[in-house]
Design a protein around this motif. Structure first.
Motif, PDB file in Angstrom:
ATOM      1  N   LEU A  55      39.994 -71.029 -77.676  1.00 33.25           N
ATOM      2  CA  LEU A  55      39.228 -72.303 -77.424  1.00 33.25           C
ATOM      3  C   LEU A  55      39.340 -73.748 -78.215  1.00 33.25           C
ATOM      4  CD1 LEU A  55      35.733 -70.683 -76.523  1.00 33.25           C
ATOM      5  CD2 LEU A  55      37.215 -72.121 -75.741  1.00 33.25           C
ATOM      6  N   LEU A  56      40.138 -73.263 -79.348  1.00 35.28           N
ATOM      7  CA  LEU A  56      39.811 -74.373 -80.624  1.00 35.28           C
ATOM      8  C   LEU A  56      41.626 -74.456 -80.104  1.00 35.28           C
ATOM      9  CD1 LEU A  56      40.847 -71.958 -84.489  1.00 35.28           C
ATOM     10  CD2 LEU A  56      39.508 -74.185 -84.232  1.00 35.28           C
ATOM     11  N   GLU A  57      42.344 -74.380 -80.039  1.00 32.00           N
ATOM     12  CA  GLU A  57      43.772 -74.712 -78.382  1.00 32.00           C
ATOM     13  C   GLU A  57      42.970 -75.625 -77.896  1.00 32.00           C
ATOM     14  OE1 GLU A  57      47.672 -74.180 -76.866  1.00 32.00           O
ATOM     15  OE2 GLU A  57      46.984 -72.097 -77.636  1.00 32.00           O
ATOM     16  N   MET A  58      42.037 -75.712 -77.444  1.00 33.00           N
ATOM     17  CA  MET A  58      41.667 -76.211 -76.006  1.00 33.00           C
ATOM     18  C   MET A  58      41.183 -77.394 -76.330  1.00 33.00           C
ATOM     19  SD  MET A  58      40.557 -73.856 -73.037  1.00 33.00           S
ATOM     20  CE  MET A  58      40.767 -74.689 -71.819  1.00 33.00           C
ATOM     21  N   GLY A  59      40.482 -77.695 -77.816  1.00 32.80           N
ATOM     22  CA  GLY A  59      39.903 -78.576 -77.717  1.00 32.80           C
ATOM     23  C   GLY A  59      38.210 -78.664 -77.610  1.00 32.80           C
ATOM     24  N   MET A  60      37.819 -77.491 -77.397  1.00 31.45           N
ATOM     25  CA  MET A  60      36.441 -76.866 -76.813  1.00 31.45           C
ATOM     26  C   MET A  60      35.522 -76.917 -78.675  1.00 31.45           C
ATOM     27  SD  MET A  60      36.695 -76.015 -73.243  1.00 31.45           S
ATOM     28  CE  MET A  60      38.097 -76.516 -72.114  1.00 31.45           C
ATOM     29  N   ILE A  61      36.281 -76.446 -79.539  1.00 29.13           N
ATOM     30  CA  ILE A  61      35.612 -76.007 -80.703  1.00 29.13           C
ATOM     31  C   ILE A  61      36.131 -76.421 -82.037  1.00 29.13           C
ATOM     32  CG2 ILE A  61      34.172 -73.588 -79.731  1.00 29.13           C
ATOM     33  CD1 ILE A  61      36.689 -72.212 -81.228  1.00 29.13           C
ATOM     34  N   TYR A  62      35.845 -76.740 -82.739  1.00 31.95           N
ATOM     35  CA  TYR A  62      37.071 -77.413 -83.973  1.00 31.95           C
ATOM     36  C   TYR A  62      35.734 -76.505 -84.912  1.00 31.95           C
ATOM     37  CZ  TYR A  62      32.950 -80.380 -84.892  1.00 31.95           C
ATOM     38  OH  TYR A  62      31.763 -81.014 -84.658  1.00 31.95           O
ATOM     39  N   LYS A  63      36.802 -76.500 -86.409  1.00 29.41           N
ATOM     40  CA  LYS A  63      36.979 -75.912 -88.099  1.00 29.41           C
ATOM     41  C   LYS A  63      35.611 -76.878 -87.988  1.00 29.41           C
ATOM     42  CE  LYS A  63      41.270 -74.111 -88.849  1.00 29.41           C
ATOM     43  NZ  LYS A  63      42.611 -73.703 -90.112  1.00 29.41           N
ATOM     44  N   ILE A  64      34.781 -76.128 -88.603  1.00 27.45           N
ATOM     45  CA  ILE A  64      33.518 -77.084 -89.352  1.00 27.45           C
ATOM     46  C   ILE A  64      33.701 -78.594 -90.051  1.00 27.45           C
ATOM     47  CG2 ILE A  64      33.141 -75.818 -90.786  1.00 27.45           C
ATOM     48  CD1 ILE A  64      29.875 -76.109 -89.768  1.00 27.45           C
ATOM     49  N   GLU A  65      34.647 -78.427 -90.910  1.00 26.69           N
ATOM     50  CA  GLU A  65      35.234 -79.610 -92.098  1.00 26.69           C
ATOM     51  C   GLU A  65      35.592 -80.125 -91.124  1.00 26.69           C
ATOM     52  OE1 GLU A  65      38.601 -76.166 -92.361  1.00 26.69           O
ATOM     53  OE2 GLU A  65      36.512 -76.069 -92.031  1.00 26.69           O
ATOM     54  N   GLU A  66      35.842 -79.941 -90.309  1.00 28.76           N
ATOM     55  CA  GLU A  66      36.651 -81.413 -89.432  1.00 28.76           C
ATOM     56  C   GLU A  66      35.754 -82.435 -88.491  1.00 28.76           C
ATOM     57  OE1 GLU A  66      39.341 -79.609 -86.977  1.00 28.76           O
ATOM     58  OE2 GLU A  66      40.816 -79.180 -88.723  1.00 28.76           O
ATOM     59  N   ASP A  67      36.574 -83.374 -89.054  1.00 28.41           N
ATOM     60  CA  ASP A  67      35.352 -84.532 -88.287  1.00 28.41           C
ATOM     61  C   ASP A  67      35.578 -85.542 -86.908  1.00 28.41           C
ATOM     62  OD1 ASP A  67      33.819 -86.446 -87.818  1.00 28.41           O
ATOM     63  OD2 ASP A  67      33.193 -87.536 -89.468  1.00 28.41           O
ATOM     64  N   GLU A  68      35.446 -84.731 -86.265  1.00 28.49           N
ATOM     65  CA  GLU A  68      35.698 -85.162 -84.788  1.00 28.49           C
ATOM     66  C   GLU A  68      35.587 -87.017 -84.411  1.00 28.49           C
ATOM     67  OE1 GLU A  68      34.986 -82.022 -80.739  1.00 28.49           O
ATOM     68  OE2 GLU A  68      33.145 -82.905 -81.871  1.00 28.49           O
ATOM     69  N   ASN A  69      34.172 -87.897 -84.708  1.00 29.42           N
ATOM     70  CA  ASN A  69      34.582 -89.290 -85.037  1.00 29.42           C
ATOM     71  C   ASN A  69      35.670 -89.407 -85.482  1.00 29.42           C
ATOM     72  OD1 ASN A  69      31.691 -87.721 -83.765  1.00 29.42           O
ATOM     73  ND2 ASN A  69      32.105 -89.224 -82.336  1.00 29.42           N
ATOM     74  N   LYS A  70      35.425 -89.157 -86.783  1.00 30.15           N
ATOM     75  CA  LYS A  70      36.825 -89.689 -87.894  1.00 30.15           C
ATOM     76  C   LYS A  70      37.644 -89.748 -87.587  1.00 30.15           C
ATOM     77  CE  LYS A  70      37.867 -90.997 -91.586  1.00 30.15           C
ATOM     78  NZ  LYS A  70      39.164 -91.614 -91.643  1.00 30.15           N
ATOM     79  N   LYS A  71      38.466 -88.202 -85.976  1.00 29.32           N
ATOM     80  CA  LYS A  71      39.684 -88.498 -85.586  1.00 29.32           C
ATOM     81  C   LYS A  71      40.066 -90.030 -84.971  1.00 29.32           C
ATOM     82  CE  LYS A  71      40.759 -83.493 -86.703  1.00 29.32           C
ATOM     83  NZ  LYS A  71      41.785 -82.544 -85.326  1.00 29.32           N
ATOM     84  N   LEU A  72      38.869 -89.753 -84.042  1.00 27.63           N
ATOM     85  CA  LEU A  72      38.627 -90.950 -83.387  1.00 27.63           C
ATOM     86  C   LEU A  72      38.702 -92.158 -83.630  1.00 27.63           C
ATOM     87  CD1 LEU A  72      36.408 -89.294 -79.997  1.00 27.63           C
ATOM     88  CD2 LEU A  72      39.027 -88.920 -80.129  1.00 27.63           C
ATOM     89  N   GLN A  73      38.526 -92.576 -84.333  1.00 26.04           N
ATOM     90  CA  GLN A  73      37.881 -93.558 -85.210  1.00 26.04           C
ATOM     91  C   GLN A  73      39.645 -94.054 -86.156  1.00 26.04           C
ATOM     92  OE1 GLN A  73      35.566 -94.474 -88.096  1.00 26.04           O
ATOM     93  NE2 GLN A  73      35.822 -96.871 -87.615  1.00 26.04           N
ATOM     94  N   ASP A  74      40.351 -93.298 -86.173  1.00 23.94           N
ATOM     95  CA  ASP A  74      41.947 -92.854 -87.061  1.00 23.94           C
ATOM     96  C   ASP A  74      42.929 -93.639 -85.625  1.00 23.94           C
ATOM     97  OD1 ASP A  74      40.903 -92.466 -88.984  1.00 23.94           O
ATOM     98  OD2 ASP A  74      40.965 -90.916 -89.392  1.00 23.94           O
TER      99      ASP A  74
END
Length: 438
Positions: A55-74
């Motif tokens: 699920l990590l590899e598929m991007g369906m879950i992520y580590k809690i310290e990461e910021d999904e929205n920040k990645k997209l903004q970058d």
């Protein structure tokens, strides 16, 4: 610690299985209903350690310290800043047209031809900003073929300055002839898009051509499409339609599909008309069946290859569910549309000076319109929590400016689950065919 991504769409296949699609990575998986609820609704990820890595590899879950929205903004910011000089431009050599389509988004805009002074200054503007000396031009209008001399002049002058051009042209197709064919090749036109919204007399009524074309317009345009293909010029047919009345579009698509389906230079697609002024916005089963036909057409036209990976990508693109780095490529700082009056950040603003961001003579003005396009920030904060954000990246800014925040959303928002299911069924069908071959 892990957290479930907000960027997923689910579709319940039956009482025991749920289909899950990541709008961030395009990964797709079928899970038992109980496991789906436990992970995606209740967040009990730790209960299923055997799924975490996948699920990590598929991007369906992520580590809690990461910021999904920040990645997209970058990603958005990188694209906003990336382009080094002008690489493409939309030019309207005229805003006049020989047709009077009732739905034209340019109704109410200022008409008229690009003057010699503006064309001359435009060449200087491009020359100054086209650093890499390669330029893709989209000739637009109005009907651009009403201004052949202007296109001739701009093309010739850019070549004189050592700028290598390629171009596309959006036209109603009524003015094509052998002389224009020669010019298209001089202008390095690699594709012409022609709008054909119906057949025969109904087409003539929709287009409402002025003068001699009025009673035989469809026959002329159909003949001209054949002439373009005969001269090995790629043709894209666009069929505009009302989402609540798809029958006319179906007939038009089927007619041209039967006639040109084996020609690799021919492609057709349908585009829904804006319904902002009608208050209509409903999606029913009939419309979804029409969407399925459109997707099938798109897939067939995109399948002229034996490369399995390339075919897979084309299936994905046909279903319009691919992530995008930006909401619109006008986010690039050097992308513009230009007419006789101004410089704009979208072709839909052409002829409307109130939406301009400068002009060819005084230069680009980084006003609020300009800034609303050339930014990685989301205009509407609601987009941050939307599961489709990776696909639309904040939606159509022109629709937002012209209408409202709600109208900026991608049109697939109302039937994304059905699209995911149709995509899954197509993948299953392709896999079955490949297995039979092997």
């Amino acid at each position: 610690m892990y957290q479930v991504s907000k960027f997923f769409v689910s579709y319940q296949l039956n009482e025991n299985e749920v289909l899950v699609y990541s709008t961030l990575t395009t990964s797709i998986i079928v899970l038992e209903y109980k496991i789906y609820v436990d992970i995606f609704e209740n967040g009990n990820i730790k209960k299923y350690p055997e799924y975490i890595s996948e699920l990590l590899e598929m991007g369906m879950i992520y580590k809690i310290e990461e910021d999904e929205n920040k990645k997209l903004q970058d990603i958005r910011q990188k694209l906003v800043d990336e382009e080094r000089g002008m690489k493409s431009i939309t030019i309207a050599p005229t805003m006049s047209c020989n047709a009077r389509c009732y739905y034209c988004f340019e109704n109410g805009s200022t008409k008229g031809n690009m003057s010699y002074e503006v064309a001359k200054q435009l060449v200087k503007f491009i020359d100054k900003n086209c650093i890499e000396r390669k330029l893709a031009i989209s000739w637009f209008g109005g009907e651009p073929l009403l201004a052949v001399n202007t296109i001739d002049y701009i093309t010739k002058e850019l070549k004189k300055r050592g700028i290598e051009i390629s171009s596309t042209i959006t036209s109603n197709g009524s003015l094509i002839n052998n002389e224009i064919i020669k010019k298209l090749k001089k202008w390095k036109v690699r594709r012409i898009q022609i709008t054909v919204d119906s057949l025969g007399e109904e087409y003539n009524k929709i287009k409402n051509y002025q003068g001699i074309l009025s009673n035989k317009a469809f026959d002329i345009v159909e003949r001209n499409i054949d002439l373009l293909l005969k001269n090995e010029i790629r043709v894209h047919i666009r069929v505009n339609y009302n989402p609540n009345n798809t029958e006319v579009a179906e007939k038009t698509l089927e007619y041209f599909y039967k006639k040109h389906k084996d020609n690799e230079l021919f492609y057709m697609y349908a585009s829904p008309l804006d319904l902002q002024n009608t208050g209509e916005k409903q999606i029913d089963n009939k419309f979804l069946m029409f969407m399925k036909k459109l997707l099938n057409y798109g897939y067939e036209y995109n399948s002229h290859t034996n490369d399995k990976n390339e075919n897979f990508e084309k299936i994905l693109n046909s279903f319009m569910i691919v992530p995008s780095p930006v909401s619109c490529y006008m986010s690039y700082k050097y992308r513009f549309a230009v007419d006789n009056k101004g410089v704009y950040k979208c072709h839909r603003f052409l002829g409307r000076k109130e939406y301009s961001c400068g002009n060819i003579f005084t230069g680009v003005e980084e006003n609020e319109i300009y800034k609303s396009f050339c930014t990685s920030n989301l205009v509407d904060d609601k987009c941050n929590s939307c599961r489709l954000l990776p696909i639309c990246q904040g939606g159509c800014n022109a629709n937002r400016i012209l209408y409202s925040n709600e109208n900026a959303c991608t049109p697939i928002k109302d039937f994304i689950e059905q699209l995911i299911y149709m995509y899954y069924k197509e993948l299953c069908r392709k896999e079955a065919i490949d297995n039979e071959k092997n």
